[in-house]
Design a protein around this motif. Sequence first.
Motif, PDB file in Angstrom:
ATOM      1  N   ASP A 178      -4.528  -1.593  -6.088  1.00 14.21           N
ATOM      2  CA  ASP A 178      -3.261  -2.313  -6.022  1.00 14.21           C
ATOM      3  C   ASP A 178      -2.261  -1.686  -6.995  1.00 14.21           C
ATOM      4  OD1 ASP A 178      -1.178  -4.140  -5.871  1.00 14.21           O
ATOM      5  OD2 ASP A 178      -2.494  -5.886  -5.911  1.00 14.21           O
ATOM      6  N   ILE A 179      -1.059  -1.404  -6.509  1.00 12.52           N
ATOM      7  CA  ILE A 179      -0.019  -0.779  -7.343  1.00 12.52           C
ATOM      8  C   ILE A 179       0.331  -1.644  -8.544  1.00 12.52           C
ATOM      9  CG2 ILE A 179       1.841  -1.763  -5.947  1.00 12.52           C
ATOM     10  CD1 ILE A 179       1.845   1.685  -7.686  1.00 12.52           C
ATOM     11  N   LEU A 180       0.206  -2.963  -8.415  1.00 18.29           N
ATOM     12  CA  LEU A 180       0.520  -3.848  -9.539  1.00 18.29           C
ATOM     13  C   LEU A 180      -0.417  -3.586 -10.712  1.00 18.29           C
ATOM     14  CD1 LEU A 180       1.201  -7.220  -7.668  1.00 18.29           C
ATOM     15  CD2 LEU A 180       2.858  -5.579  -8.546  1.00 18.29           C
ATOM     16  N   GLY A 181      -1.679  -3.330 -10.416  1.00 19.29           N
ATOM     17  CA  GLY A 181      -2.630  -3.041 -11.471  1.00 19.29           C
ATOM     18  C   GLY A 181      -2.281  -1.765 -12.226  1.00 19.29           C
ATOM     19  N   LYS A 182      -1.721  -0.788 -11.523  1.00 15.66           N
ATOM     20  CA  LYS A 182      -1.361   0.476 -12.158  1.00 15.66           C
ATOM     21  C   LYS A 182      -0.183   0.302 -13.110  1.00 15.66           C
ATOM     22  CE  LYS A 182      -3.026   2.809  -8.038  1.00 15.66           C
ATOM     23  NZ  LYS A 182      -2.691   3.593  -6.858  1.00 15.66           N
ATOM     24  N   VAL A 213       0.868  -1.180   0.000  1.00 20.28           N
ATOM     25  CA  VAL A 213       0.000   0.000   0.000  1.00 20.28           C
ATOM     26  C   VAL A 213       0.901   1.226   0.000  1.00 20.28           C
ATOM     27  CG1 VAL A 213      -1.773   1.274   1.270  1.00 20.28           C
ATOM     28  CG2 VAL A 213      -1.812  -1.229   1.245  1.00 20.28           C
ATOM     29  N   MET A 214       0.692   2.132  -0.940  1.00 22.38           N
ATOM     30  CA  MET A 214       1.585   3.274  -1.089  1.00 22.38           C
ATOM     31  C   MET A 214       1.167   4.474  -0.246  1.00 22.38           C
ATOM     32  SD  MET A 214       3.473   1.619  -3.073  1.00 22.38           S
ATOM     33  CE  MET A 214       4.711   2.868  -3.356  1.00 22.38           C
ATOM     34  N   GLY A 215      -0.092   4.518   0.171  1.00 26.06           N
ATOM     35  CA  GLY A 215      -0.576   5.699   0.883  1.00 26.06           C
ATOM     36  C   GLY A 215      -0.948   6.827  -0.055  1.00 26.06           C
ATOM     37  N   HIS A 216      -1.057   6.512  -1.344  1.00 24.43           N
ATOM     38  CA  HIS A 216      -1.453   7.493  -2.351  1.00 24.43           C
ATOM     39  C   HIS A 216      -2.894   7.178  -2.766  1.00 24.43           C
ATOM     40  CE1 HIS A 216       3.116   7.540  -3.381  1.00 24.43           C
ATOM     41  NE2 HIS A 216       2.831   8.201  -2.282  1.00 24.43           N
ATOM     42  N   VAL A 217      -3.832   7.845  -2.161  1.00 30.30           N
ATOM     43  CA  VAL A 217      -5.246   7.552  -2.352  1.00 30.30           C
ATOM     44  C   VAL A 217      -5.667   7.886  -3.784  1.00 30.30           C
ATOM     45  CG1 VAL A 217      -7.577   8.178  -1.627  1.00 30.30           C
ATOM     46  CG2 VAL A 217      -5.766   7.876   0.081  1.00 30.30           C
ATOM     47  N   ASP A 218      -6.370   6.940  -4.415  1.00 28.37           N
ATOM     48  CA  ASP A 218      -6.840   7.150  -5.789  1.00 28.37           C
ATOM     49  C   ASP A 218      -8.150   7.917  -5.832  1.00 28.37           C
ATOM     50  OD1 ASP A 218      -4.783   5.714  -7.257  1.00 28.37           O
ATOM     51  OD2 ASP A 218      -5.579   3.912  -6.326  1.00 28.37           O
ATOM     52  N   GLY A 219      -8.993   7.716  -4.837  1.00 26.41           N
ATOM     53  CA  GLY A 219     -10.272   8.384  -4.827  1.00 26.41           C
ATOM     54  C   GLY A 219     -11.105   7.972  -3.627  1.00 26.41           C
ATOM     55  N   ILE A 220     -12.327   8.416  -3.627  1.00 29.01           N
ATOM     56  CA  ILE A 220     -13.217   8.198  -2.486  1.00 29.01           C
ATOM     57  C   ILE A 220     -14.293   7.178  -2.848  1.00 29.01           C
ATOM     58  CG2 ILE A 220     -14.955   9.305  -1.018  1.00 29.01           C
ATOM     59  CD1 ILE A 220     -13.299  11.852  -1.155  1.00 29.01           C
ATOM     60  N   ILE A 230      -6.768  -0.128   4.984  1.00 32.32           N
ATOM     61  CA  ILE A 230      -6.853  -1.531   5.387  1.00 32.32           C
ATOM     62  C   ILE A 230      -6.735  -2.419   4.153  1.00 32.32           C
ATOM     63  CG2 ILE A 230      -8.235  -3.265   6.604  1.00 32.32           C
ATOM     64  CD1 ILE A 230      -9.858  -0.815   7.720  1.00 32.32           C
ATOM     65  N   SER A 231      -5.817  -3.370   4.184  1.00 30.36           N
ATOM     66  CA  SER A 231      -5.663  -4.308   3.083  1.00 30.36           C
ATOM     67  C   SER A 231      -6.807  -5.313   3.110  1.00 30.36           C
ATOM     68  CB  SER A 231      -4.328  -5.052   3.197  1.00 30.36           C
ATOM     69  OG  SER A 231      -4.216  -6.054   2.193  1.00 30.36           O
ATOM     70  N   LEU A 232      -7.623  -5.317   2.053  1.00 34.95           N
ATOM     71  CA  LEU A 232      -8.772  -6.211   1.968  1.00 34.95           C
ATOM     72  C   LEU A 232      -8.795  -6.906   0.611  1.00 34.95           C
ATOM     73  CD1 LEU A 232     -11.477  -3.858   3.526  1.00 34.95           C
ATOM     74  CD2 LEU A 232     -10.370  -5.805   4.644  1.00 34.95           C
ATOM     75  N   THR A 233      -9.423  -8.069   0.585  1.00 37.43           N
ATOM     76  CA  THR A 233      -9.566  -8.834  -0.650  1.00 37.43           C
ATOM     77  C   THR A 233     -10.977  -8.654  -1.203  1.00 37.43           C
ATOM     78  OG1 THR A 233      -7.976 -10.496   0.100  1.00 37.43           O
ATOM     79  CG2 THR A 233      -9.444 -11.127  -1.692  1.00 37.43           C
ATOM     80  N   ILE A 288      -7.384  -4.408  -2.372  1.00 37.91           N
ATOM     81  CA  ILE A 288      -7.724  -2.993  -2.352  1.00 37.91           C
ATOM     82  C   ILE A 288      -7.521  -2.486  -0.928  1.00 37.91           C
ATOM     83  CG2 ILE A 288     -10.180  -3.318  -1.815  1.00 37.91           C
ATOM     84  CD1 ILE A 288     -10.716  -0.963  -3.791  1.00 37.91           C
ATOM     85  N   ALA A 289      -7.126  -1.233  -0.804  1.00 39.46           N
ATOM     86  CA  ALA A 289      -6.977  -0.613   0.519  1.00 39.46           C
ATOM     87  C   ALA A 289      -8.185   0.285   0.761  1.00 39.46           C
ATOM     88  CB  ALA A 289      -5.687   0.188   0.604  1.00 39.46           C
TER      89      ALA A 289
END
Length: 218
Positions: A186-190, A99-106, A144-147, A139-140
Motif C-alpha cells: 500500500d502506497i500509504l505505508g510507504k 495501486v501504482m503499478g510499481h511492483v515492490d517484489g516477488i 489484484i486489490s486484496l485485504t 496489498i496488490a
Amino acid sequence: MFTGLIQGLGTIKPLENDFWQITFVSNSDTILADLTYGDSVAVDGICLTVEEILKDGFIATASPETLVRTTLGREETQARYVNIETSLRVGGKVGGHFVMGHVDGIGELISAAQTASSWEMTFVASTECDRYIVPKGSIAVNGISLTIAAYQPQQSQFTVAVIPVTYAETNLNYLVPGSYVNLEGDILGKYVEKFLSQGQKHHQEDVTPAFLAEHGYL
C-alpha cells in the motif's frame, strides 16, 4: 494509478528490442473501446505504457529493471494468463485501493484452500514487500486489490481471503503452490515509512509546513 479491480485476462509474449505483446482474451471489446496511445495499463500489476494498439491488444516496452523486479522475465508468466486493468480516470470509482503499478517484489504461493465462502491463499513475501504487510491492510497481488486476513512475520507469510468472483475472473485460479506473483504494498505505508524515517532526523519543532511540502506531504 489503478484500483486493483481486474477488467480482464490476457497473454503476454516477448518481441524483439524489449517490446512485449499483450493480447486480451476476455472483455477485449470493453478494454479496447477506452484504450488510447500512451495509456498506462497494469499487466499482472506492472504498469506498462501503450505504444501501439492492436486489434486485440497492444505493444509495450519493459525495461531490464522491470524484468528483474517482477515476474515478467520468468517463463512461467509468459505461459499463463495475466491480469489486465486500465488506469483510473478522474472521477472514476475506487473500488479497491490505490495501486501504482510499481511492483515492490516477488511473492510465492504457499497454499490455496477453498472454504465455504472464499478461497484462502497464503503467500510468502520477499524482503522488499514484507515491511509493508499489515493485518487488515491492503496489498496488490498480480495487480489484484486484496485485504490481508492474517500475517506471520516470522515466516514473512500472509493470507488473503479471495471471494469466488475474484478467484474465477482473475489468474489466481491458475496459480499452484510454487507459483510466483507480483506484490505491491500500500502506497500509504510507504509514505508513513518515509515520514517516520525523516522524523528520526528532525526534532518535532522542525516539522513545519515548509518541511512537509519539501517531502511531498502538501
